[in-house]
Design a protein around this motif. Sequence first.
Motif, mmCIF file in Angstrom:
data_model
loop_
_atom_site.group_PDB
_atom_site.id
_atom_site.type_symbol
_atom_site.label_atom_id
_atom_site.label_comp_id
_atom_site.label_asym_id
_atom_site.label_seq_id
_atom_site.Cartn_x
_atom_site.Cartn_y
_atom_site.Cartn_z
ATOM 1 N N ILE A 1 43.873 39.089 42.623
ATOM 2 C CA ILE A 1 42.777 39.150 43.590
ATOM 3 C C ILE A 1 43.301 38.978 45.011
ATOM 4 N N ALA B 1 45.142 36.423 37.254
ATOM 5 C CA ALA B 1 44.015 37.155 37.843
ATOM 6 C C ALA B 1 43.784 36.725 39.289
ATOM 7 N N SER C 1 37.670 39.185 37.748
ATOM 8 C CA SER C 1 38.606 40.278 37.993
ATOM 9 C C SER C 1 38.304 41.499 37.130
ATOM 10 N N ASN D 1 38.628 33.294 37.333
ATOM 11 C CA ASN D 1 39.260 34.485 37.900
ATOM 12 C C ASN D 1 39.432 35.589 36.868
#
Length: 283
Positions: A118, A114, A166, A162
Motif C-alpha cells: 500500500i 500488504a 489491499s 491491510n
Amino acid sequence: MLLAITYTLKTFWEIALFTIVIILCAWLFSRLVRFMITKIIKRRIQKAGGDYSTTSLKFLMNSIKFFSMIIALVVVVLSVPALRSKATFIFSGAGILAAIIGFAAQAAISNLIAGAFIVIFKPFRVGDFIRLDESRVGIVQDITLRHTVINNFENKRLIIPNSIISTESVLNHTIDDSQVLSFNNFYIGIYADVDIARKIIQEEVSKLDYIIDNPNSKISSDKNDVEVRFISSQNYRIHLRAYIWISEPFEEFRNRALLAERVHKRFITEGIDMPVDIYKIVK
C-alpha cells in the motif's frame, strides 16, 4: 557481558526491573531515531522545494517502533536464564511446533506485506477520502504495519487489516484529482412543468458552495451552467437528474442534502406538482 547479566537475573524483581529498563531503552531509542529521521527528511525535502509523503513517513515510523520492541523482547529472552532455557527448548523442538508458529504468524506477515505494498504503490494515502462500500467510507487516518485506520463521518474509527483492504475495490475521491461529479435526483409529478422545475434546480445549485463548471473545459465563475437531464417518465412521476461538479469531495454529501431540501421547498412554494402514486388513490 551478557553472560554476566544472566547470572545475576535470578529473582522476580531483578527480572522485572531488567525487562522494564530494556523496554524503556528501546522506546527511547525508537523515539530518538524517529525524531531524527523526520527532521532529516523534512530538511532535505524543504531544500529541494518539494513535499514529503505523509503515508511513507508514518509507515516508516511504525516499522521502527515495531522492530525496536521486537529487538527488546529478544534481548530480554536471551538475558533471562529461565526465559532463555524455555526459548531454546521451543525452537529446538519438532518441526510441527515451527509449523504451528508459522501458521499463527501467517496473518501478521500478510498484513505486513500488504501494508508495504500500500505504501509503495499508493492506491490511497493518509488524508485521502476513500469508499469501500456504503458503510465503510471516510478519511484515511493512519496506515500501520497491521491495519489501516479510517475515520468515518460519524467520527468513528474503522480498523481494517491491510491484507483485507489491499484486496478490496477502493474508490478514492482525492487521488490525483479532487473534483467529483455529483448525481442529484429529483422527482416531480407527471403533469409538472419540466422547464420550471429545471430552472428552480439550477437556481438553487448556484447558491451552493464549491460548485464549478465541467472541469473538462475551463473552470468558470458561472454557476448557472448546470446540466439537468430528463431521465425518464413513469405512470405517476418524472425523473430529473442534475449533474453537479464539486471542487471539494468532502462537501458532496452536505451539498446534496442541502440542495434536496431547498429544491423541495421551492417546488412546494411555486406549485410544482409532486409525484403521487396513482395506485394508492384508486377507490
